[in-house]
Design a protein around this motif. Structure first.
Motif, PDB file in Angstrom:
ATOM      1  N   LEU A 250       9.882   7.280   5.926  1.00  0.00           N
ATOM      2  CA  LEU A 250      11.092   6.470   5.930  1.00  0.00           C
ATOM      3  C   LEU A 250      11.020   5.370   4.878  1.00  0.00           C
ATOM      4  CD1 LEU A 250      13.809   5.862   7.269  1.00  0.00           C
ATOM      5  CD2 LEU A 250      12.585   4.379   8.908  1.00  0.00           C
ATOM      6  N   VAL A 251       9.889   4.684   4.812  1.00  0.00           N
ATOM      7  CA  VAL A 251       9.736   3.598   3.833  1.00  0.00           C
ATOM      8  C   VAL A 251       9.749   4.148   2.404  1.00  0.00           C
ATOM      9  CG1 VAL A 251       8.205   1.787   3.018  1.00  0.00           C
ATOM     10  CG2 VAL A 251       8.522   2.128   5.476  1.00  0.00           C
ATOM     11  N   LEU A 252       9.014   5.230   2.193  1.00  0.00           N
ATOM     12  CA  LEU A 252       8.974   5.813   0.854  1.00  0.00           C
ATOM     13  C   LEU A 252      10.353   6.311   0.418  1.00  0.00           C
ATOM     14  CD1 LEU A 252       5.616   7.812   1.011  1.00  0.00           C
ATOM     15  CD2 LEU A 252       6.056   5.643  -0.141  1.00  0.00           C
ATOM     16  N   LEU A 253      11.075   6.930   1.341  1.00  0.00           N
ATOM     17  CA  LEU A 253      12.423   7.397   1.012  1.00  0.00           C
ATOM     18  C   LEU A 253      13.335   6.229   0.670  1.00  0.00           C
ATOM     19  CD1 LEU A 253      14.341   9.805   0.822  1.00  0.00           C
ATOM     20  CD2 LEU A 253      14.847   9.507   3.271  1.00  0.00           C
TER      21      LEU A 253
ATOM     22  N   VAL B  74      -9.065   2.443  -0.967  1.00  0.00           N
ATOM     23  CA  VAL B  74      -8.174   2.162   0.159  1.00  0.00           C
ATOM     24  C   VAL B  74      -7.657   0.733   0.002  1.00  0.00           C
ATOM     25  CG1 VAL B  74      -7.960   1.986   2.669  1.00  0.00           C
ATOM     26  CG2 VAL B  74      -9.449   3.731   1.649  1.00  0.00           C
ATOM     27  N   LEU B  75      -6.356   0.595  -0.110  1.00  0.00           N
ATOM     28  CA  LEU B  75      -5.745  -0.716  -0.356  1.00  0.00           C
ATOM     29  C   LEU B  75      -5.333  -1.335   0.978  1.00  0.00           C
ATOM     30  CD1 LEU B  75      -3.536   0.327  -3.416  1.00  0.00           C
ATOM     31  CD2 LEU B  75      -5.833  -0.635  -3.432  1.00  0.00           C
ATOM     32  N   ASN B  76      -6.308  -1.948   1.636  1.00  0.00           N
ATOM     33  CA  ASN B  76      -6.048  -2.513   2.968  1.00  0.00           C
ATOM     34  C   ASN B  76      -6.288  -4.009   3.046  1.00  0.00           C
ATOM     35  OD1 ASN B  76      -8.796  -2.439   2.696  1.00  0.00           O
ATOM     36  ND2 ASN B  76      -9.184  -1.120   4.487  1.00  0.00           N
TER      37      ASN B  76
ATOM     38  N   MET C 106       3.407   2.538  -3.205  1.00  0.00           N
ATOM     39  CA  MET C 106       3.472   3.762  -2.398  1.00  0.00           C
ATOM     40  C   MET C 106       2.123   4.085  -1.774  1.00  0.00           C
ATOM     41  SD  MET C 106       5.884   6.309  -4.681  1.00  0.00           S
ATOM     42  CE  MET C 106       7.631   5.970  -4.884  1.00  0.00           C
ATOM     43  N   GLN C 107       1.053   3.818  -2.533  1.00  0.00           N
ATOM     44  CA  GLN C 107      -0.286   4.043  -1.973  1.00  0.00           C
ATOM     45  C   GLN C 107      -0.580   3.046  -0.864  1.00  0.00           C
ATOM     46  OE1 GLN C 107      -3.351   4.446  -4.901  1.00  0.00           O
ATOM     47  NE2 GLN C 107      -5.016   4.341  -3.407  1.00  0.00           N
ATOM     48  N   VAL C 108      -0.097   1.815  -1.014  1.00  0.00           N
ATOM     49  CA  VAL C 108      -0.270   0.819   0.040  1.00  0.00           C
ATOM     50  C   VAL C 108       0.436   1.273   1.311  1.00  0.00           C
ATOM     51  CG1 VAL C 108       0.311  -1.538   0.740  1.00  0.00           C
ATOM     52  CG2 VAL C 108      -0.619  -1.113  -1.541  1.00  0.00           C
ATOM     53  N   VAL C 109       1.627   1.813   1.171  1.00  0.00           N
ATOM     54  CA  VAL C 109       2.369   2.309   2.338  1.00  0.00           C
ATOM     55  C   VAL C 109       1.595   3.430   3.018  1.00  0.00           C
ATOM     56  CG1 VAL C 109       4.461   3.529   3.049  1.00  0.00           C
ATOM     57  CG2 VAL C 109       4.618   1.601   1.459  1.00  0.00           C
ATOM     58  N   GLN C 110       1.051   4.335   2.237  1.00  0.00           N
ATOM     59  CA  GLN C 110       0.317   5.458   2.814  1.00  0.00           C
ATOM     60  C   GLN C 110      -0.984   5.007   3.483  1.00  0.00           C
ATOM     61  OE1 GLN C 110      -0.180   8.108  -0.492  1.00  0.00           O
ATOM     62  NE2 GLN C 110       1.945   8.819  -0.442  1.00  0.00           N
ATOM     63  N   ASP C 111      -1.602   3.918   2.976  1.00  0.00           N
ATOM     64  CA  ASP C 111      -2.886   3.480   3.526  1.00  0.00           C
ATOM     65  C   ASP C 111      -2.737   2.551   4.726  1.00  0.00           C
ATOM     66  OD1 ASP C 111      -4.168   4.910   1.569  1.00  0.00           O
ATOM     67  OD2 ASP C 111      -4.502   3.193   0.246  1.00  0.00           O
ATOM     68  N   ASN C 112      -1.557   1.994   4.952  1.00  0.00           N
ATOM     69  CA  ASN C 112      -1.435   0.965   5.975  1.00  0.00           C
ATOM     70  C   ASN C 112      -0.383   1.251   7.039  1.00  0.00           C
ATOM     71  OD1 ASN C 112      -3.213  -1.497   4.916  1.00  0.00           O
ATOM     72  ND2 ASN C 112      -2.131  -0.626   3.148  1.00  0.00           N
ATOM     73  N   LEU C 113       0.549   2.146   6.821  1.00  0.00           N
ATOM     74  CA  LEU C 113       1.599   2.413   7.806  1.00  0.00           C
ATOM     75  C   LEU C 113       1.320   3.721   8.522  1.00  0.00           C
ATOM     76  CD1 LEU C 113       4.864   1.402   5.897  1.00  0.00           C
ATOM     77  CD2 LEU C 113       3.539   0.058   7.542  1.00  0.00           C
ATOM     78  N   PRO C 114       1.764   3.832   9.749  1.00  0.00           N
ATOM     79  CA  PRO C 114       1.602   5.107  10.466  1.00  0.00           C
ATOM     80  C   PRO C 114       2.445   6.208   9.830  1.00  0.00           C
ATOM     81  CG  PRO C 114       2.944   3.587  11.740  1.00  0.00           C
ATOM     82  CD  PRO C 114       2.384   2.794  10.593  1.00  0.00           C
ATOM     83  N   MET C 115       2.080   7.421  10.123  1.00  0.00           N
ATOM     84  CA  MET C 115       2.729   8.572   9.508  1.00  0.00           C
ATOM     85  C   MET C 115       4.223   8.602   9.795  1.00  0.00           C
ATOM     86  SD  MET C 115       2.171  11.181   7.551  1.00  0.00           S
ATOM     87  CE  MET C 115       0.385  11.307   7.671  1.00  0.00           C
ATOM     88  N   SER C 116       4.610   8.153  10.963  1.00  0.00           N
ATOM     89  CA  SER C 116       6.032   8.189  11.314  1.00  0.00           C
ATOM     90  C   SER C 116       6.872   7.234  10.481  1.00  0.00           C
ATOM     91  CB  SER C 116       6.202   7.850  12.806  1.00  0.00           C
ATOM     92  OG  SER C 116       5.660   6.567  13.080  1.00  0.00           O
ATOM     93  N   MET C 117       6.233   6.189   9.958  1.00  0.00           N
ATOM     94  CA  MET C 117       6.962   5.205   9.164  1.00  0.00           C
ATOM     95  C   MET C 117       6.847   5.448   7.657  1.00  0.00           C
ATOM     96  SD  MET C 117       8.478   3.057  11.177  1.00  0.00           S
ATOM     97  CE  MET C 117       8.756   1.686  10.050  1.00  0.00           C
TER      98      MET C 117
END
Length: 432
Positions: free
Chosen positions: A364-367, A253-255, A350-361
């Motif tokens: 959008l960020v990945l796209l 987990v990259l937190n 991308m893994q950092v985004v998945q581990d730290n941002l809420p599902m709703s965001m």
């Protein structure tokens, strides 16, 4: 002078003119007519002229007596003369089909020796010797990883620290990849240098820095596109055949910053350096003398197989083709290192985004990240091909055909064993 011919065969009565005629005895019931008397022509039935006389024979030009017109009196009148039949079947005109009217396959032609036979044999042996070294390197990587993992698990407390301490596991993964990949291929490089199968690695600056920078972003876009192609392929296989492709799980987990830095070191920086040295260095550079296309394809194949799971193999093959091309046309392995590092860096982000941002965001960020990468790749592609002429890939000095080179490289015992081992390892990550 008395007449000496047989009186039983010659006429003895009649007029004098009639006495000079041969006997009239036509054939009956298919019988052969009797032989003409001595002194008469058997074909015309006329008396032969006296020796030295210029008087034409009597009844010259008349049909023979006792035989039909045009028929040999010594031959069966109901049998066709042999001299009127063609002795051989009709043949084509002379020189038709290339050999005096007869078909080409009618003659045995001695095969001409291949003037390049000796060179082909020598080149085939050289390609096989390089393949043996590469196969041993891949086997060394696979076996070394297996043995080291087996031994480390037996050390008391190692498995507990590896699973419970994130810093320890990330640092160990970085050193592990450096050791199991770097050591076998470093030994292989030394062996190839001794056999003069490889020269110095292209570790200098690129031929053109701007072209190399454009190719880095083009390569990154191709790698991201390859990951999506692999995902679509896996989804189709699962929907059609019910087969699911898996890969080793990563529970990191990259937190926090220290974990992220160690993870980037072990998953982006070190793999980019050591794998590019192994694949685009040891493997591809030793094969470039036999053609750049051959070298790029085989290095991408080895690169893909070394990943050991179908989630990464198709992606790694596509990425390997692009990185190999970029290294070849820029003349520097650092171009490949940059593409490799950026691709791994994007995956970590991308893994950092998945581990730290809420599902709703997250979506959008990945796209946005994917759109920016593809947009940059398209722009760089247009600029590259408008600004720089297409660099042709060298054909090398090979006298072998492509299939002959492929067979010589893949068909060695170490390479076959390496492929089989990696295939078995890949099957372990397939769920039927």
């Amino acid at each position: 002078m008395e007449n000496n011919y047989n009186p039983n065969s010659a006429p003895t009565t009649g007029t004098p003119g009639e006495q000079n005629q041969p006997p009239q005895n036509p054939p009956q019931n298919g019988q052969i007519p009797p032989r003409a008397p001595y002194g008469y022509n058997p074909y015309t039935g006329a008396p032969n002229p006296a020796p030295g006389s210029s008087v034409p024979p009597q009844n010259a030009g008349q049909p023979p007596v006792g035989a039909p017109q045009g028929q040999n009196p010594y031959q069966n009148p109901y049998e066709q003369p042999q001299y009127n039949r063609p002795p051989y079947p009709p043949q084509p005109p002379y020189a038709q089909n290339g050999y005096g009217g007869y078909p080409r396959h009618a003659y045995y032609t001695v095969p001409r020796p291949d003037p390049l036979f000796g060179k082909k044999q020598e080149e085939r042996r050289t390609v096989k010797s390089i393949s043996v070294v590469h196969g041993l390197c891949v086997l060394g990587f696979s076996v070394l990883a297996l043995v080291v993992s087996f031994l480390l698990v037996r050390i008391p407390g190692f498995y507990r620290n590896y699973t419970g301490n994130t810093y320890f596991s990330n640092a160990f993964d970085a050193l592990f990849s450096l050791f199991v990949i770097g050591v076998p291929f470093l030994i292989g490089y030394v062996l190839l240098r001794r056999k003069k199968r490889i020269g110095d690695l292209p570790l200098g600056t690129p031929y053109d820095g701007k072209a190399a920078a454009l190719l880095v972003f083009i390569g990154l876009a191709v790698c991201i596109a390859g990951s999506y192609v692999t995902g679509i392929f896996g989804a189709l296989v699962e929907s059609i055949f019910g087969i699911t492709f898996t890969m080793p799980e990563d529970t990191t987990v990259l937190n926090n910053a220290p974990t992220l830095l160690l993870y980037l070191l072990g998953m982006a920086a070190i793999p980019a350096l050591v794998e590019e040295f192994a694949i685009r260095g040891v493997v591809m550079q030793s094969l470039r003398r036999y053609g750049d296309k051959f070298a790029i394809f085989m290095s991408a194949l080895v690169f893909a197989l070394m990943h050991g799971n179908m989630v990464q193999i198709p992606f790694a093959f596509i990425a390997g083709l692009m990185i190999g091309y970029a290294v070849t046309v820029t003349g520097s392995m650092w171009t490949g290192v940059a593409i490799h590092f950026l691709n791994n860096f994007v995956s970590v982000m991308m893994q950092v985004v998945q581990d730290n941002l809420p599902m709703s965001m997250q979506n959008l960020v990945l796209l946005g990240m994917i759109a920016a990468i593809f947009l940059a790749g398209i722009i760089c592609t247009v600029v590259y091909f408008k600004t720089y002429a297409r660099v042709p890939l060298a054909k090398g000095e090979s006298v072998l055909e492509s299939r002959e080179k492929n067979r010589a490289y893949i068909g060695t015992v170490p390479m076959v064993l390496a492929i089989l081992y990696l295939a078995v390892e890949t099957i372990n990550y397939i769920e039927f």
